[in-house]
Design an enzyme around this catalytic site. Structure first.
Site, short mmCIF file in Angstrom:
data_model
loop_
_atom_site.label_atom_id
_atom_site.label_comp_id
_atom_site.label_asym_id
_atom_site.label_seq_id
_atom_site.Cartn_x
_atom_site.Cartn_y
_atom_site.Cartn_z
N GLY A 53 58.53 44.11 -2.39
CA GLY A 53 59.19 42.84 -2.15
C GLY A 53 58.27 41.84 -1.48
N GLY A 55 57.47 38.87 1.33
CA GLY A 55 57.75 38.84 2.75
C GLY A 55 56.84 39.72 3.57
CG HIS A 56 56.43 43.36 2.99
ND1 HIS A 56 57.20 43.42 4.12
CD2 HIS A 56 57.17 43.94 2.00
CE1 HIS A 56 58.36 44.01 3.85
NE2 HIS A 56 58.38 44.32 2.56
CE LYS A 104 56.08 48.28 0.90
NZ LYS A 104 55.89 47.77 -0.48
CG HIS A 217 62.09 46.13 4.03
ND1 HIS A 217 61.46 47.36 4.05
CD2 HIS A 217 61.72 45.52 2.87
CE1 HIS A 217 60.75 47.50 2.95
NE2 HIS A 217 60.89 46.40 2.22
#
Length: 329
Positions: A53, A55-56, A104, A217
């Site tokens: 996703g 956002g990392h 991951k 997250h």
């Protein structure tokens, strides 16, 4: 021409467009913009593919380039990429030696990468390495077992270097699986994550509280406690990491101090100095260290410590040349 306004729904696409434009000497969009890949592929080399996703950042797209990844697939914020994105990346980057998927350990990522591997059967030789380095082993709504966190950088770098040197698919799989028991991370947060679609924090902390064992997250950690000074925080992170790693006299320790997105470099460097002191008390002297912001959780205020006990061969692969947007040496 009038440009559409950016919204939470278009944030990821706009961000990727900006990233590719800023690093067009290294990367390019793949088919229909479904993924980002190296601008120049190496024929006959195993394609190393990862993703997750958004956002990392800079994980994973920031690690595309010589000595690391061949492609990365990005989903919406904190949401796995879809199987068709992953399959498209395999189709475009497999130059004959097969594909290694670095995943991951989160349920959505594992499921979608597994589906893509099944869809690729008959078209590509595929192996998968699951990253599960989180020393916080409490209950999680996103994963079974250890989560994959900042140790992902270690796995992607070492496997990317090995692939660059011509290691075959079976050798890369064995190398990645072998790292698992010698790689651990632990994180702390002083503030939760502000999600762009709701503008709310994933968890709320009081002014004198901190969360130990957070995921990437915005998941709450193992426990919440009073906010401590930097030295105590570093000890709280180091202790479970050290407790879960084997004692290897011949290992080359690699230390990573990683910011979650809202922690300035001055604090990360301070944590690095304190972590070296704690490790020194145990007779561990890092052979190499990496300090900075590499695996984020949007704007979370906090950091993680990662320790990898590398074999001489793995250490040489870590030190091998790399040229990506986020790592260069």
């Amino acid at each position: 021409m009038t440009r559409r306004p950016s919204t939470a729904q278009t944030l990821v696409a706009d961000s990727l467009a900006g990233f590719v434009a800023a690093h067009e000497d290294l990367v390019a969009f793949g088919l229909e913009g479904k993924f980002v890949r190296r601008r120049r592929l190496t024929p006959g080399k195993v394609a190393v593919i990862s993703g997750g996703g958004a956002g990392h950042e800079p994980l994973h797209c920031g690690f595309i380039g010589a000595g690391m990844l061949d492609a990365a697939c990005t989903g919406h914020v904190f949401t796995s990429p879809t199987p068709d994105q992953i399959l498209a990346a395999m189709d475009e980057t497999d130059t004959g030696a097969g594909c290694l998927l670095v995943v991951k350990n989160y349920d959505g990522d594992v499921m979608n990468f597994e589906m893509a591997a099944e869809m690729a059967a008959g078209r590509h030789h595929v192996e998968t390495v699951i990253v599960e380095d989180d020393a916080a082993t409490g209950p999680s709504v996103r994963s079974r077992g250890r989560r994959g966190v900042a140790g992902t950088v270690v796995v992607e770098k070492i496997l990317g270097a090995a692939a660059e040197q011509g290691t075959d698919l079976a050798g890369l799989k064995a190398l990645g699986d072998g790292l698992s028991g010698r790689l651990r991370s632990m994180g702390v947060a002083l503030r939760g994550v502000s999600l762009p679609d709701t503008a709310r924090d994933t968890f709320a902390l009081g002014p004198d509280e901190m969360e130990i064992g957070v995921g990437i997250h915005g998941e709450p950690g193992l426990y919440r406690t009073r906010r401590a000074g930097a030295e105590e925080i570093v000890r709280l992170l180091c202790e479970p990491v050290l407790a879960q790693l084997p004692h290897l006299a011949e290992a080359h320790p690699l230390l990573i101090v990683n910011g979650f997105g809202g922690t300035p470099p001055i604090e990360l460097n301070r944590a690095h100095a304190l972590a070296r002191a704690v490790l020194g008390e145990r007779g561990l002297v890092p052979a190499r260290a990496l300090v900075g912001t590499f695996v984020t959780s949007l704007d979370m205020a906090g950091l993680s410590l990662t320790l990898a006990l590398l074999t001489p061969a793995e250490f040489a692969l870590w030190c091998a040349p790399v040229r990506t947007a986020a790592l260069v040496w």
